[in-house]
Design a protein around this motif. Structure first.
Motif, PDB file in Angstrom:
ATOM      1  N   UNK A 281     -38.845  20.665   5.540  1.00  0.00           N
ATOM      2  CA  UNK A 281     -38.848  21.954   4.889  1.00  0.00           C
ATOM      3  C   UNK A 281     -40.178  21.964   4.500  1.00  0.00           C
ATOM      4  N   UNK A 282     -40.184  21.229   3.445  1.00  0.00           N
ATOM      5  CA  UNK A 282     -41.414  22.031   2.830  1.00  0.00           C
ATOM      6  C   UNK A 282     -43.291  21.837   3.857  1.00  0.00           C
ATOM      7  N   UNK A 283     -42.756  21.583   4.997  1.00  0.00           N
ATOM      8  CA  UNK A 283     -44.504  21.304   5.833  1.00  0.00           C
ATOM      9  C   UNK A 283     -45.208  20.893   5.360  1.00  0.00           C
ATOM     10  N   UNK A 284     -44.783  19.352   4.799  1.00  0.00           N
ATOM     11  CA  UNK A 284     -45.299  18.349   4.069  1.00  0.00           C
ATOM     12  C   UNK A 284     -46.655  17.740   5.558  1.00  0.00           C
ATOM     13  N   UNK A 285     -47.861  17.494   5.057  1.00  0.00           N
ATOM     14  CA  UNK A 285     -48.768  17.117   6.025  1.00  0.00           C
ATOM     15  C   UNK A 285     -48.484  15.158   6.463  1.00  0.00           C
ATOM     16  N   UNK A 286     -47.732  15.195   5.472  1.00  0.00           N
ATOM     17  CA  UNK A 286     -47.841  13.058   5.226  1.00  0.00           C
ATOM     18  C   UNK A 286     -47.130  13.001   4.506  1.00  0.00           C
ATOM     19  N   UNK A 287     -45.860  12.062   4.266  1.00  0.00           N
ATOM     20  CA  UNK A 287     -45.501  11.425   3.763  1.00  0.00           C
ATOM     21  C   UNK A 287     -45.711   9.468   2.767  1.00  0.00           C
ATOM     22  N   UNK A 288     -45.562   9.381   1.973  1.00  0.00           N
ATOM     23  CA  UNK A 288     -46.400   7.774   1.615  1.00  0.00           C
ATOM     24  C   UNK A 288     -45.275   7.411   0.886  1.00  0.00           C
ATOM     25  N   UNK A 289     -45.097   6.029   0.747  1.00  0.00           N
ATOM     26  CA  UNK A 289     -44.310   5.244   0.326  1.00  0.00           C
ATOM     27  C   UNK A 289     -45.254   3.782  -0.121  1.00  0.00           C
ATOM     28  N   UNK A 290     -45.159   4.356  -1.274  1.00  0.00           N
ATOM     29  CA  UNK A 290     -46.578   3.137  -2.209  1.00  0.00           C
ATOM     30  C   UNK A 290     -46.389   2.201  -3.034  1.00  0.00           C
ATOM     31  N   UNK A 291     -46.617   1.047  -2.707  1.00  0.00           N
ATOM     32  CA  UNK A 291     -45.415  -0.113  -3.578  1.00  0.00           C
ATOM     33  C   UNK A 291     -45.979  -0.555  -5.312  1.00  0.00           C
ATOM     34  N   UNK A 292     -44.858  -0.124  -6.201  1.00  0.00           N
ATOM     35  CA  UNK A 292     -45.710  -0.446  -7.838  1.00  0.00           C
ATOM     36  C   UNK A 292     -44.635  -2.203  -7.929  1.00  0.00           C
ATOM     37  N   UNK A 293     -45.115  -1.698  -9.548  1.00  0.00           N
ATOM     38  CA  UNK A 293     -44.292  -3.084  -9.436  1.00  0.00           C
ATOM     39  C   UNK A 293     -43.219  -3.636  -9.402  1.00  0.00           C
ATOM     40  N   UNK A 294     -41.944  -2.808  -9.729  1.00  0.00           N
ATOM     41  CA  UNK A 294     -40.153  -2.867  -9.268  1.00  0.00           C
ATOM     42  C   UNK A 294     -40.525  -2.017  -8.716  1.00  0.00           C
ATOM     43  N   UNK A 295     -40.719  -1.052  -7.835  1.00  0.00           N
ATOM     44  CA  UNK A 295     -39.975   0.856  -7.435  1.00  0.00           C
ATOM     45  C   UNK A 295     -41.537   0.500  -6.122  1.00  0.00           C
ATOM     46  N   UNK A 296     -40.484   1.352  -5.053  1.00  0.00           N
ATOM     47  CA  UNK A 296     -41.378   2.153  -3.835  1.00  0.00           C
ATOM     48  C   UNK A 296     -41.785   3.279  -4.627  1.00  0.00           C
ATOM     49  N   UNK A 297     -43.133   4.035  -4.597  1.00  0.00           N
ATOM     50  CA  UNK A 297     -43.787   5.606  -4.841  1.00  0.00           C
ATOM     51  C   UNK A 297     -43.107   5.761  -3.999  1.00  0.00           C
ATOM     52  N   UNK A 298     -42.591   7.053  -3.663  1.00  0.00           N
ATOM     53  CA  UNK A 298     -42.432   8.143  -2.191  1.00  0.00           C
ATOM     54  C   UNK A 298     -43.148   9.654  -2.741  1.00  0.00           C
ATOM     55  N   UNK A 299     -44.128   9.992  -2.217  1.00  0.00           N
ATOM     56  CA  UNK A 299     -45.183  11.170  -2.501  1.00  0.00           C
ATOM     57  C   UNK A 299     -45.030  11.981  -1.553  1.00  0.00           C
ATOM     58  N   UNK A 300     -45.446  12.973  -1.678  1.00  0.00           N
ATOM     59  CA  UNK A 300     -45.977  14.134   0.302  1.00  0.00           C
ATOM     60  C   UNK A 300     -47.280  14.922  -0.460  1.00  0.00           C
ATOM     61  N   UNK A 301     -47.822  14.981   0.647  1.00  0.00           N
ATOM     62  CA  UNK A 301     -48.977  15.793   0.629  1.00  0.00           C
ATOM     63  C   UNK A 301     -48.498  17.033   0.854  1.00  0.00           C
ATOM     64  N   UNK A 302     -49.560  18.339   0.227  1.00  0.00           N
ATOM     65  CA  UNK A 302     -48.670  19.438   0.660  1.00  0.00           C
ATOM     66  C   UNK A 302     -50.275  20.066   0.286  1.00  0.00           C
TER      67      UNK A 302
END
Length: 322
Positions: free
Chosen positions: A14-35
């Motif tokens: 919907x936001x027309x993101x170019x990338x989706x990131x799943x990045x591992x942290x100590x006790x969770x995954x961080x999800x981010x978009x590139x816009x």
């Protein structure tokens, strides 16, 4: 897990993101978009859920589930509300064997056409595709260059289109698509030489990135083919300098390049992003100053976007230099 993943994908599309990131942290995954080239944090996923998402995506992209350390590449076609999204996946493990994943989202060209500020710029490329020679697309990663090339090639009825890419980003059954494999001695220049024997009308060349490919592309253009390709450069006129560094003379460019189309994804006031072109034709190439990077029209178009309240003053100033 799949519901969380569908929600993430839907929001990114919907936001027309170019990338989706799943990045591992100590006790969770961080999800981010590139816009528009900028990273935005979106949410956190529990480690178990995040790993389930990665495994599901890797399975869909025909990647090894047991390999979590070495880099892997994969491809997947995702359908969302009738739209086809081409996904390129890349995974790698860090020094703690925690795996990260990035999804490059490549949108269908027909939908992309709705995301341009000025229809006459789109029409200029379409008209250029009716002629012979090179049309060069430039711009940052994720700005929609590949989607644009495929869209315009699809409009050429009764033409044989041959694609050479590394890797193939969009599956198109009506085109003959060849994938670069340097280890098998199937580089861009090698495949171009063989492809000419198939006598295609149109070439899509993923990238001109070395002297051999540059020379082969010029020969193909001089022999009467239409070439749609990309060049890594930071501006429209910077493409000329880049090609000269790859061994092409200004005479080569004057004879073969009919249009350079540099594009940027520009954030709008309504929270979306749209593409603005800086387009340089053959005549402009002949008269451009050596130090010139963007055309004067680029600034004029940005000003018009601001006056029409499509973009903010801050955005206008930020993208003034391209």
């Amino acid at each position: 897990m799949q519901s969380e993943l569908r929600t993430i994908l839907a929001k990114a599309i919907k936001q027309r993101a170019s990338d989706i990131y799943f990045l591992p942290k100590d006790d969770y995954f961080s999800v981010g978009f590139s816009l528009a080239g900028k990273y935005y944090f979106q949410s956190k996923l529990p480690l178990v859920v995040g790993q389930q998402c990665l495994n599901y995506l890797k399975f869909k992209a025909d990647m090894s589930l047991s390999e979590q350390r070495r880099p892997q590449l994969g491809a997947w076609v995702y359908k969302w509300q009738g739209e086809v999204i081409f996904c390129r996946l890349s995974t790698v493990g860090d020094f703690l064997n925690r795996e990260s994943l990035v999804i490059r989202l490549i949108y269908d060209g027909v939908k992309q056409q709705q995301g341009y500020f000025f229809s006459d710029q789109w029409e200029l490329v379409r008209t250029a595709c009716q002629k012979r020679g090179m049309i060069i697309f430039a711009g940052p990663m994720g700005s929609g260059k590949t989607s644009a090339m495929y869209y315009f090639a699809r409009q050429l009825q009764d033409k044989q289109v041959l694609c050479i890419e590394d890797p193939i980003e969009i599956y198109e059954p009506d085109f003959l698509q060849l994938q670069v494999n340097d280890k098998a001695l199937m580089g861009y220049a090698d495949l171009l030489k063989v492809a000419l024997r198939h006598h295609p009308d149109v070439f899509i060349i993923g990238e001109v990135r070395d002297e051999g490919t540059a020379q082969a592309v010029v020969r193909a253009a001089l022999s009467g083919h239409l070439i749609l390709t990309t060049v890594h450069a930071q501006s429209a006129l910077g493409v000329v300098e880049r090609l000269e560094n790859l061994g092409l003379s200004r005479a080569d460019l004057n004879q073969t390049v009919q249009l350079i189309s540099y594009q940027r994804l520009i954030p709008t006031c309504d929270g979306s992003v749209k593409v603005l072109f800086d387009q340089v034709d053959n005549q402009t190439l002949l008269t451009a100053k050596p130090t010139q990077r963007m055309s004067t029209e680029w600034g004029q178009r940005l000003e018009k976007c601001y006056q029409n309240k499509w973009i903010s003053l801050e955005i206008q100033k930020k993208y003034q230099a391209g």
